[in-house]
Design a protein around this motif. Structure first.
Motif, PDB file in Angstrom:
ATOM      1  N   PRO A 164      62.052 -23.216 -38.416  1.00 45.00           N
ATOM      2  CA  PRO A 164      61.248 -23.773 -39.528  1.00 45.00           C
ATOM      3  C   PRO A 164      59.752 -23.619 -39.256  1.00 45.00           C
ATOM      4  N   ILE A 165      59.257 -22.386 -39.341  1.00 38.14           N
ATOM      5  CA  ILE A 165      57.875 -22.088 -38.961  1.00 38.14           C
ATOM      6  C   ILE A 165      56.886 -22.853 -39.822  1.00 38.14           C
ATOM      7  N   ALA A 166      57.121 -22.856 -41.146  1.00 46.18           N
ATOM      8  CA  ALA A 166      56.208 -23.567 -42.051  1.00 46.18           C
ATOM      9  C   ALA A 166      56.188 -25.059 -41.733  1.00 46.18           C
ATOM     10  N   THR A 167      57.367 -25.625 -41.492  1.00 45.16           N
ATOM     11  CA  THR A 167      57.444 -27.056 -41.154  1.00 45.16           C
ATOM     12  C   THR A 167      56.728 -27.347 -39.843  1.00 45.16           C
ATOM     13  N   ILE A 168      56.888 -26.441 -38.864  1.00 43.39           N
ATOM     14  CA  ILE A 168      56.235 -26.638 -37.568  1.00 43.39           C
ATOM     15  C   ILE A 168      54.714 -26.643 -37.723  1.00 43.39           C
ATOM     16  N   LEU A 169      54.182 -25.662 -38.441  1.00 47.02           N
ATOM     17  CA  LEU A 169      52.726 -25.545 -38.581  1.00 47.02           C
ATOM     18  C   LEU A 169      52.141 -26.697 -39.395  1.00 47.02           C
ATOM     19  N   ILE A 170      52.777 -27.034 -40.513  1.00 53.01           N
ATOM     20  CA  ILE A 170      52.273 -28.141 -41.346  1.00 53.01           C
ATOM     21  C   ILE A 170      52.371 -29.463 -40.593  1.00 53.01           C
ATOM     22  N   SER A 171      53.495 -29.675 -39.906  1.00 57.75           N
ATOM     23  CA  SER A 171      53.674 -30.918 -39.141  1.00 57.75           C
ATOM     24  C   SER A 171      52.668 -31.002 -38.004  1.00 57.75           C
ATOM     25  N   PHE A 172      52.380 -29.847 -37.381  1.00 60.91           N
ATOM     26  CA  PHE A 172      51.398 -29.842 -36.299  1.00 60.91           C
ATOM     27  C   PHE A 172      50.035 -30.318 -36.799  1.00 60.91           C
ATOM     28  N   ILE A 173      49.610 -29.829 -37.952  1.00 61.02           N
ATOM     29  CA  ILE A 173      48.316 -30.236 -38.505  1.00 61.02           C
ATOM     30  C   ILE A 173      48.300 -31.726 -38.816  1.00 61.02           C
ATOM     31  N   ILE A 174      49.384 -32.222 -39.439  1.00 64.91           N
ATOM     32  CA  ILE A 174      49.433 -33.641 -39.826  1.00 64.91           C
ATOM     33  C   ILE A 174      49.490 -34.540 -38.600  1.00 64.91           C
ATOM     34  N   TYR A 175      50.358 -34.200 -37.641  1.00 65.20           N
ATOM     35  CA  TYR A 175      50.447 -35.019 -36.427  1.00 65.20           C
ATOM     36  C   TYR A 175      49.190 -34.884 -35.577  1.00 65.20           C
ATOM     37  N   PHE A 176      48.590 -33.719 -35.622  1.00 68.52           N
ATOM     38  CA  PHE A 176      47.325 -33.486 -34.929  1.00 68.52           C
ATOM     39  C   PHE A 176      46.267 -34.472 -35.426  1.00 68.52           C
ATOM     40  N   ILE A 177      46.143 -34.577 -36.742  1.00 73.06           N
ATOM     41  CA  ILE A 177      45.146 -35.472 -37.343  1.00 73.06           C
ATOM     42  C   ILE A 177      45.540 -36.931 -37.137  1.00 73.06           C
ATOM     43  N   GLY A 178      46.797 -37.254 -37.455  1.00 73.37           N
ATOM     44  CA  GLY A 178      47.247 -38.643 -37.338  1.00 73.37           C
ATOM     45  C   GLY A 178      47.183 -39.170 -35.917  1.00 73.37           C
TER      46      GLY A 178
END
Length: 434
Positions: A296-310
């Motif tokens: 799930p590449i898209a999920t990994i990248l989007i989740s990384f950005i969100i968890y990165f910020i949060g």
């Protein structure tokens, strides 16, 4: 809101105009690449050849030891043992393997010695023990009247074929690849939090000690000031991080393509590792690529950005509170350990639990706890996590961030005007009640 934007802009500009920030932004990638090239160069250097003297009274084992690029075995069985030991003391030889002549092999197993000035490595001793034990075992088989050839032919080598419930062929080692991918993203989050969280704390301490904070809070609320510092510093950090990635990758490409220098400790064994991997994978290389592409590449990248910020916002609020509560960085050490421990716990849970049971109770629970979820959930996502769990984890993370900011703002409000007194945990709890 306009005041918050002004504070964010002020913090961002103050950080990016700082000389040390500018120097480290452009110097750090070059340092990392330089270290990588240096390590790669060291890995290509051959180790110094070590000479091992063998004193074999039985004459049955000396031919079993084959010299290689690291160790050179020399048969000195006819030389007096005392002379050989003196040679070890004078460092003429790296070590001396003594195989005495005894009545039977059962006694020989406990009579072999290795003499050296320095303690040998465990792997080297294991290698010697393996060579000798195989020879003794073969002799024991012959004495017992057993056919060694038939025994070797009777040994079975089992290779279990993996298959998915859908009928597709599964691949070995895929879980390890997934945990490396998730672990890399989780580790980046942890390092960013520690690096730029400390930057927020130092910024608060500097303004507090210079007394400029007293002027600032006469115009804005402490909550706005704290949020402005967190967001402004995070934007500066993200900018620096992006520059590091671009410069680092560019420098690595230039060094590798123009000078033919490989990076890292594995540079010397790169060709051999590639050959071994091809032999092990065989025709499955295409399947590995296909499996990785199906992640799930898209999920990994989007989740990384969100968890990165949060994750950064959550921990930065803690760092800002500590900065407001103390007068210098030395006093902050007592409060930093409880902040760093959840991050370390997240990495531990990720590598030792997620890989073995990514959807187990422990992994699932810690991927929901906001202090560890940015790391643990990022390690779980490559294995396939239900979308509802990811959404719930993110909601809990940002809800906790808002709650922590609300409590941290109370500490911040009181602490930024406190001078000359080292706060305790008890006093911090009191400040949250004001």
């Amino acid at each position: 809101m306009s005041k918050l934007v002004l504070i964010i802009k002020r913090e961002f500009i103050a950080k990016v105009r700082n000389k040390s920030f500018i120097v480290m932004t452009f110097l750090s990638p070059l340092l990392f690449v330089g270290i990588g090239v240096f390590v790669g160069y060291l890995s290509t250097m051959k180790a110094e050849l070590k000479t091992i003297a063998i004193h074999d009274k039985t004459g049955q084992f000396v031919n079993e030891f084959k010299s290689d690029e690291e160790y050179n075995y020399v048969d000195l069985s006819r030389v007096d043992l005392k002379v050989l030991k003196d040679s070890i003391i004078s460092e003429s030889y790296e070590g001396l393997l003594i195989i005495p002549k005894v009545e039977d092999n059962s006694k020989l197993q406990k009579a072999i010695q290795f003499v050296s000035n320095d303690s040998p490595s465990v792997s080297f001793i294991d290698k010697l023990e393996d060579i000798i034990s195989k020879k003794i075992t073969a002799e024991n088989f012959q004495k017992a009247g057993l056919d060694t050839l038939k025994i070797n032919n009777a040994k079975a080598t089992v290779a279990i074929n993996l298959e998915k419930a859908s009928g597709e062929e599964a691949l070995k080692g895929l879980n390890e690849i997934k945990i490396i991918i998730g672990g890399a993203f989780g580790y980046l989050i942890m390092m960013f939090i520690i690096l730029y969280g400390n930057m927020v704390m130092r910024s608060v301490i500097e303004e507090k000690t210079s007394r400029i904070i007293e002027v600032i809070i006469s115009s804005v609320k402490p909550f706005q000031l704290m949020m402005g510092k967190i967001i402004g510093t995070s934007l500066a950090g993200i900018l620096q991080f992006l520059i590091w990635v671009i410069l680092g990758l560019s420098a690595m490409f230039i060094v590798s393509s123009m000078f033919g220098v490989h990076m890292g400790a594995s540079a010397g064994a790169q060709a051999q590792a590639m050959q071994t991997a091809q032999q092990a994978a065989g025709s499955n290389i295409g399947m590995y690529i296909k499996e990785l592409w199906n992640l799930p590449i898209a999920t990994i990248l989007i989740s990384f950005i969100i968890y990165f910020i949060g994750g950064y916002f959550l921990y930065s609020s803690f760092y800002a509170s500590i900065g407001a509560a103390v007068d210098n960085e030395t006093d902050s050490q007592q409060f930093l350990l409880p902040i760093i421990m959840p991050l370390i716990l997240g990495v531990y849970i990720g590598f030792f639990t997620v890989m073995n049971d990514p959807n187990g109770t422990v992994a699932t629970v810690f991927s929901m706890i906001p202090l560890t979820s940015p790391i643990v959930m990022m390690m779980r996502i490559p294995f396939g996590v239900p979308m509802w769990q990811i959404i719930v984890s993110m909601v809990i993370l940002f809800s906790t961030f808002l709650g922590v900011v609300w409590f941290a703002a109370k500490i911040y409000r009181v602490g930024i005007l406190m001078y000359g007194k080292k706060p305790t945990w008890k006093e911090l709890i009191k400040w949250m009640k004001y």
